[in-house]
Design a protein around this motif. Structure first.
Motif, PDB file in Angstrom:
ATOM      1  N   ASP A 161     -81.012 -40.162 -22.339  1.00  0.00           N
ATOM      2  CA  ASP A 161     -79.829 -39.817 -23.131  1.00  0.00           C
ATOM      3  C   ASP A 161     -79.959 -40.248 -24.597  1.00  0.00           C
ATOM      4  O   ASP A 161     -78.980 -40.504 -25.275  1.00  0.00           O
ATOM      5  CB  ASP A 161     -78.572 -40.420 -22.507  1.00  0.00           C
ATOM      6  CG  ASP A 161     -78.678 -41.914 -22.274  1.00  0.00           C
ATOM      7  OD1 ASP A 161     -79.759 -42.495 -22.539  1.00  0.00           O
ATOM      8  OD2 ASP A 161     -77.693 -42.516 -21.820  1.00  0.00           O
ATOM      9  N   ALA A 162     -81.184 -40.293 -25.087  1.00  0.00           N
ATOM     10  CA  ALA A 162     -81.439 -40.731 -26.462  1.00  0.00           C
ATOM     11  C   ALA A 162     -80.709 -39.866 -27.492  1.00  0.00           C
ATOM     12  O   ALA A 162     -80.327 -40.360 -28.552  1.00  0.00           O
ATOM     13  CB  ALA A 162     -82.936 -40.731 -26.752  1.00  0.00           C
ATOM     14  N   GLY A 163     -80.484 -38.610 -27.182  1.00  0.00           N
ATOM     15  CA  GLY A 163     -79.788 -37.714 -28.104  1.00  0.00           C
ATOM     16  C   GLY A 163     -78.337 -38.102 -28.341  1.00  0.00           C
ATOM     17  O   GLY A 163     -77.720 -37.652 -29.306  1.00  0.00           O
ATOM     18  N   ALA A 164     -77.783 -38.947 -27.489  1.00  0.00           N
ATOM     19  CA  ALA A 164     -76.391 -39.373 -27.625  1.00  0.00           C
ATOM     20  C   ALA A 164     -76.231 -40.607 -28.526  1.00  0.00           C
ATOM     21  O   ALA A 164     -75.111 -41.017 -28.801  1.00  0.00           O
ATOM     22  CB  ALA A 164     -75.793 -39.664 -26.251  1.00  0.00           C
ATOM     23  N   VAL A 165     -77.344 -41.166 -28.990  1.00  0.00           N
ATOM     24  CA  VAL A 165     -77.276 -42.317 -29.900  1.00  0.00           C
ATOM     25  C   VAL A 165     -76.791 -41.818 -31.261  1.00  0.00           C
ATOM     26  O   VAL A 165     -77.346 -40.866 -31.810  1.00  0.00           O
ATOM     27  CB  VAL A 165     -78.647 -43.015 -30.033  1.00  0.00           C
ATOM     28  CG1 VAL A 165     -78.605 -44.116 -31.070  1.00  0.00           C
ATOM     29  CG2 VAL A 165     -79.103 -43.561 -28.689  1.00  0.00           C
ATOM     30  N   SER A 166     -75.766 -42.435 -31.802  1.00  0.00           N
ATOM     31  CA  SER A 166     -75.218 -42.039 -33.104  1.00  0.00           C
ATOM     32  C   SER A 166     -76.260 -42.215 -34.198  1.00  0.00           C
ATOM     33  O   SER A 166     -77.072 -43.144 -34.152  1.00  0.00           O
ATOM     34  CB  SER A 166     -73.996 -42.892 -33.445  1.00  0.00           C
ATOM     35  OG  SER A 166     -72.974 -42.681 -32.511  1.00  0.00           O
ATOM     36  N   ASP A 167     -76.206 -41.321 -35.182  1.00  0.00           N
ATOM     37  CA  ASP A 167     -77.165 -41.377 -36.284  1.00  0.00           C
ATOM     38  C   ASP A 167     -77.157 -42.727 -36.991  1.00  0.00           C
ATOM     39  O   ASP A 167     -78.208 -43.249 -37.349  1.00  0.00           O
ATOM     40  CB  ASP A 167     -76.880 -40.266 -37.301  1.00  0.00           C
ATOM     41  CG  ASP A 167     -77.204 -38.891 -36.756  1.00  0.00           C
ATOM     42  OD1 ASP A 167     -77.980 -38.783 -35.783  1.00  0.00           O
ATOM     43  OD2 ASP A 167     -76.675 -37.915 -37.315  1.00  0.00           O
ATOM     44  N   TYR A 168     -75.964 -43.297 -37.192  1.00  0.00           N
ATOM     45  CA  TYR A 168     -75.881 -44.564 -37.914  1.00  0.00           C
ATOM     46  C   TYR A 168     -76.505 -45.722 -37.133  1.00  0.00           C
ATOM     47  O   TYR A 168     -76.908 -46.724 -37.727  1.00  0.00           O
ATOM     48  CB  TYR A 168     -74.424 -44.911 -38.264  1.00  0.00           C
ATOM     49  CG  TYR A 168     -73.611 -45.415 -37.105  1.00  0.00           C
ATOM     50  CD1 TYR A 168     -73.560 -46.773 -36.803  1.00  0.00           C
ATOM     51  CD2 TYR A 168     -72.892 -44.541 -36.297  1.00  0.00           C
ATOM     52  CE1 TYR A 168     -72.816 -47.233 -35.722  1.00  0.00           C
ATOM     53  CE2 TYR A 168     -72.152 -44.991 -35.237  1.00  0.00           C
ATOM     54  CZ  TYR A 168     -72.111 -46.344 -34.949  1.00  0.00           C
ATOM     55  OH  TYR A 168     -71.376 -46.793 -33.893  1.00  0.00           O
ATOM     56  N   ALA A 169     -76.631 -45.596 -35.820  1.00  0.00           N
ATOM     57  CA  ALA A 169     -77.156 -46.678 -34.992  1.00  0.00           C
ATOM     58  C   ALA A 169     -78.613 -46.460 -34.574  1.00  0.00           C
ATOM     59  O   ALA A 169     -79.242 -47.373 -34.049  1.00  0.00           O
ATOM     60  CB  ALA A 169     -76.299 -46.834 -33.747  1.00  0.00           C
TER      61      ALA A 169
END
Length: 67
Positions: free
Chosen positions: A14-22
């Motif tokens: 689920d790496a795609g669900a990590v927010s860009d800022y984080a």
């Protein structure tokens, strides 16, 4: 300063669900053994960490500072 990871990929299902800022901080924490994800290969970036999970991350972080 901000953490800087050398690895540009997150290998969680689920790496795609990590927010860009984080994303950079998550890559750094994973690269340095602070985050490991779950046995099923997920990270659950929108989930809530338990007290035990936070304690483990803090212990790993502090241990990394004082090897």
């Amino acid at each position: 300063g901000s953490p800087a990871a050398t690895n540009r990929e997150l290998h969680f299902s689920d790496a795609g669900a990590v927010s860009d800022y984080a994303a950079e901080a998550v890559r750094w924490a994973t690269e340095n053994g602070i985050l490991g994800g779950y046995r099923d290969g997920s990270l659950v970036p929108g989930g809530q960490a338990t007290r035990a999970q936070v304690a483990t991350m803090l212990m790993r972080y502090v241990s990394d500072l004082n090897p």
